[in-house]
Design a protein around this motif. Sequence first.
Motif, PDB file in Angstrom:
ATOM      1  N   THR A 150       0.864  -1.238  -0.057  1.00  0.00           N
ATOM      2  CA  THR A 150       0.233   0.094   0.046  1.00  0.00           C
ATOM      3  C   THR A 150       0.823   1.320   0.088  1.00  0.00           C
ATOM      4  O   THR A 150       1.719   1.405   0.803  1.00  0.00           O
ATOM      5  N   TYR A 151       0.405   2.214  -0.893  1.00  0.00           N
ATOM      6  CA  TYR A 151       1.459   3.225  -0.757  1.00  0.00           C
ATOM      7  C   TYR A 151       0.909   4.418   0.150  1.00  0.00           C
ATOM      8  O   TYR A 151      -0.306   4.649   0.640  1.00  0.00           O
ATOM      9  N   LEU A 152       1.982   4.810   0.968  1.00  0.00           N
ATOM     10  CA  LEU A 152       1.821   5.874   2.032  1.00  0.00           C
ATOM     11  C   LEU A 152       2.099   7.369   1.635  1.00  0.00           C
ATOM     12  O   LEU A 152       1.568   8.144   2.213  1.00  0.00           O
ATOM     13  N   ALA A 153       2.959   7.191   0.855  1.00  0.00           N
ATOM     14  CA  ALA A 153       3.331   8.889   0.206  1.00  0.00           C
ATOM     15  C   ALA A 153       3.709   8.662  -1.289  1.00  0.00           C
ATOM     16  O   ALA A 153       4.245   7.630  -1.680  1.00  0.00           O
ATOM     17  N   CYS A 154       3.407   9.662  -1.837  1.00  0.00           N
ATOM     18  CA  CYS A 154       3.581   9.815  -3.328  1.00  0.00           C
ATOM     19  C   CYS A 154       4.062  11.189  -3.721  1.00  0.00           C
ATOM     20  O   CYS A 154       3.687  12.028  -3.183  1.00  0.00           O
ATOM     21  N   ALA A 155       5.024  11.480  -4.770  1.00  0.00           N
ATOM     22  CA  ALA A 155       5.511  12.469  -5.283  1.00  0.00           C
ATOM     23  C   ALA A 155       5.739  12.472  -6.823  1.00  0.00           C
ATOM     24  O   ALA A 155       6.093  11.220  -7.262  1.00  0.00           O
ATOM     25  N   ARG A 156       5.221  13.201  -7.541  1.00  0.00           N
ATOM     26  CA  ARG A 156       5.134  13.322  -8.920  1.00  0.00           C
ATOM     27  C   ARG A 156       6.016  14.565  -9.462  1.00  0.00           C
ATOM     28  O   ARG A 156       5.887  15.702  -8.785  1.00  0.00           O
ATOM     29  N   SER A 157       6.537  14.433 -10.744  1.00  0.00           N
ATOM     30  CA  SER A 157       7.151  15.562 -11.212  1.00  0.00           C
ATOM     31  C   SER A 157       6.235  16.595 -11.642  1.00  0.00           C
ATOM     32  O   SER A 157       5.159  16.550 -11.992  1.00  0.00           O
ATOM     33  N   GLU A 158       6.769  17.747 -11.177  1.00  0.00           N
ATOM     34  CA  GLU A 158       5.526  18.891 -11.486  1.00  0.00           C
ATOM     35  C   GLU A 158       5.551  19.261 -12.770  1.00  0.00           C
ATOM     36  O   GLU A 158       4.454  20.075 -13.217  1.00  0.00           O
ATOM     37  N   GLN A 159       6.425  19.075 -13.572  1.00  0.00           N
ATOM     38  CA  GLN A 159       6.601  19.359 -14.841  1.00  0.00           C
ATOM     39  C   GLN A 159       6.131  18.158 -15.855  1.00  0.00           C
ATOM     40  O   GLN A 159       6.013  18.209 -16.971  1.00  0.00           O
ATOM     41  N   GLY A 160       5.498  16.899 -15.392  1.00  0.00           N
ATOM     42  CA  GLY A 160       5.316  15.750 -16.095  1.00  0.00           C
ATOM     43  C   GLY A 160       3.922  15.965 -16.674  1.00  0.00           C
ATOM     44  O   GLY A 160       3.128  16.519 -16.268  1.00  0.00           O
ATOM     45  N   MET A 161       4.118  15.470 -17.940  1.00  0.00           N
ATOM     46  CA  MET A 161       2.636  15.137 -18.630  1.00  0.00           C
ATOM     47  C   MET A 161       2.051  13.864 -18.497  1.00  0.00           C
ATOM     48  O   MET A 161       1.001  14.028 -18.811  1.00  0.00           O
ATOM     49  N   MET A 162       3.099  12.966 -18.347  1.00  0.00           N
ATOM     50  CA  MET A 162       2.328  11.686 -18.154  1.00  0.00           C
ATOM     51  C   MET A 162       2.786  11.342 -16.730  1.00  0.00           C
ATOM     52  O   MET A 162       3.956  11.507 -16.200  1.00  0.00           O
ATOM     53  N   SER A 163       2.091  10.369 -16.135  1.00  0.00           N
ATOM     54  CA  SER A 163       2.566   9.576 -14.854  1.00  0.00           C
ATOM     55  C   SER A 163       1.801   8.596 -14.427  1.00  0.00           C
ATOM     56  O   SER A 163       0.638   8.373 -14.977  1.00  0.00           O
ATOM     57  N   LEU A 164       2.289   7.625 -13.539  1.00  0.00           N
ATOM     58  CA  LEU A 164       1.489   6.446 -13.058  1.00  0.00           C
ATOM     59  C   LEU A 164       0.525   6.989 -12.415  1.00  0.00           C
ATOM     60  O   LEU A 164       0.436   8.098 -11.334  1.00  0.00           O
ATOM     61  N   GLN A 165      -0.673   6.503 -12.413  1.00  0.00           N
ATOM     62  CA  GLN A 165      -2.017   7.127 -11.740  1.00  0.00           C
ATOM     63  C   GLN A 165      -2.390   6.261 -10.578  1.00  0.00           C
ATOM     64  O   GLN A 165      -3.208   5.615 -10.463  1.00  0.00           O
ATOM     65  N   LEU A 166      -1.404   6.649  -9.701  1.00  0.00           N
ATOM     66  CA  LEU A 166      -1.253   5.631  -8.431  1.00  0.00           C
ATOM     67  C   LEU A 166      -1.212   6.914  -7.269  1.00  0.00           C
ATOM     68  O   LEU A 166      -0.381   7.972  -7.444  1.00  0.00           O
ATOM     69  N   GLY A 167      -1.868   7.021  -6.143  1.00  0.00           N
ATOM     70  CA  GLY A 167      -1.856   7.728  -5.122  1.00  0.00           C
ATOM     71  C   GLY A 167      -1.708   7.002  -3.879  1.00  0.00           C
ATOM     72  O   GLY A 167      -1.646   5.927  -3.755  1.00  0.00           O
ATOM     73  N   VAL A 168      -1.702   7.821  -2.392  1.00  0.00           N
ATOM     74  CA  VAL A 168      -1.661   7.324  -1.306  1.00  0.00           C
ATOM     75  C   VAL A 168      -3.035   6.436  -1.154  1.00  0.00           C
ATOM     76  O   VAL A 168      -4.167   6.846  -1.540  1.00  0.00           O
ATOM     77  N   GLY A 169      -2.709   5.212  -0.787  1.00  0.00           N
ATOM     78  CA  GLY A 169      -3.762   4.390  -0.325  1.00  0.00           C
ATOM     79  C   GLY A 169      -3.938   3.237  -1.791  1.00  0.00           C
ATOM     80  O   GLY A 169      -4.660   2.026  -1.538  1.00  0.00           O
ATOM     81  N   SER A 170      -3.163   3.472  -2.876  1.00  0.00           N
ATOM     82  CA  SER A 170      -3.197   2.367  -3.773  1.00  0.00           C
ATOM     83  C   SER A 170      -2.374   1.037  -3.358  1.00  0.00           C
ATOM     84  O   SER A 170      -1.573   1.232  -2.599  1.00  0.00           O
ATOM     85  N   ARG A 171      -3.123  -0.018  -3.912  1.00  0.00           N
ATOM     86  CA  ARG A 171      -2.297  -1.203  -3.386  1.00  0.00           C
ATOM     87  C   ARG A 171      -1.880  -1.778  -4.882  1.00  0.00           C
ATOM     88  O   ARG A 171      -2.364  -1.890  -5.746  1.00  0.00           O
ATOM     89  N   ILE A 172      -0.604  -2.328  -4.625  1.00  0.00           N
ATOM     90  CA  ILE A 172      -0.041  -3.216  -5.790  1.00  0.00           C
ATOM     91  C   ILE A 172       0.542  -4.439  -5.356  1.00  0.00           C
ATOM     92  O   ILE A 172       0.612  -4.709  -4.288  1.00  0.00           O
ATOM     93  N   SER A 173       0.996  -5.084  -6.365  1.00  0.00           N
ATOM     94  CA  SER A 173       1.307  -6.403  -6.112  1.00  0.00           C
ATOM     95  C   SER A 173       2.731  -6.470  -5.504  1.00  0.00           C
ATOM     96  O   SER A 173       3.550  -6.057  -5.609  1.00  0.00           O
ATOM     97  N   LEU A 174       2.386  -7.131  -4.215  1.00  0.00           N
ATOM     98  CA  LEU A 174       3.723  -7.743  -3.425  1.00  0.00           C
ATOM     99  C   LEU A 174       4.645  -8.606  -4.067  1.00  0.00           C
ATOM    100  O   LEU A 174       5.898  -8.272  -4.086  1.00  0.00           O
ATOM    101  N   ALA A 175       4.187  -9.424  -4.845  1.00  0.00           N
ATOM    102  CA  ALA A 175       4.960 -10.638  -5.612  1.00  0.00           C
ATOM    103  C   ALA A 175       5.575 -10.068  -6.927  1.00  0.00           C
ATOM    104  O   ALA A 175       6.757 -10.442  -7.174  1.00  0.00           O
ATOM    105  N   ARG A 176       4.903  -9.012  -7.645  1.00  0.00           N
ATOM    106  CA  ARG A 176       5.677  -8.825  -9.026  1.00  0.00           C
ATOM    107  C   ARG A 176       5.826  -7.162  -9.203  1.00  0.00           C
ATOM    108  O   ARG A 176       6.584  -6.945 -10.143  1.00  0.00           O
TER     109      ARG A 176
END
Length: 275
Positions: free
Chosen positions: A132-158
């Motif tokens: 589970t994501y607890l904190a996230c930071a994205r490039s302020e100039q970025g036009m594209m980024s992963l759409q994941l935020g605090v609370g997002s859950r991703i695979s532990l195994a992969r």
Amino acid sequence: MRKRSLANSDGNPAPKADRQFVTALSRGLEVLRCFRPRDRMGLSNRELAERTGLPNSTVSRLTYTLLQTGYLLYDEQTGRYRIGVPALSLGFACLGSMPIRDAAKEHMQRLADYAGDGVQVALGARDDHTVTYLACARSEQGMMSLQLGVGSRISLARSAMGRAYIAGCPPEERAEILETLALHHGPERWPGILEGIKDAERQIAEKGFYGNYGDWHEGVHSIAVPFPTPGDANPDLALNLGGPAPFLTRERMENDLAPKLLEVANALRLHAIQV
């Protein structure tokens, strides 16, 4: 004292012989854990039963209790439940109890801005067979980024973050994780996933970080480092940096961004020791 102790992914508590373990409470929490950000329309009792592995009758009693206490809301038109506001307060209480998270934000944002377009830096902790994501930071100039935020859950195994976490955790927990993941992913998928986990352990032992180039998601490159925290009151963590492969070549990840991610981890370790 162990840093974490969770019910199995099927909703059945592991310590059956432990008289101090309240099974009903564990199952109620497992129902709450079923809800994910993408479940905008809510979940029915049947869907909750499928996700927890609990009988329909048990789920009905649990959702009734959670509804009465405000932790769930019920839509009579759709017959589905959604998370109630009291559950949100638990999440913010959790985040507020982690000073390391606040200390990490500035370092993470500085690295994300340096990395540039499309890059996200995240701090996460294990949540059963996910991270589970607890904190996230994205490039302020970025036009594209992963759409994941605090609370997002991703695979532990992969995922890179998950595999870095596994590599950095104590041997007893690692053995428990591998046993749980083997059951979760099944005999056909598990051997290939296990080889990826072992590769992460080798990379971290040799270089201090793990590079995942398209194994989690095609077109996504990411690097991660484990971040064990001192004491039992704080969960062990992991840091990652990732984004679209065209912007994050393997050469740049290995030679430029990985050393900087390690610098962030070292700065946070020093902060944790001083606190």
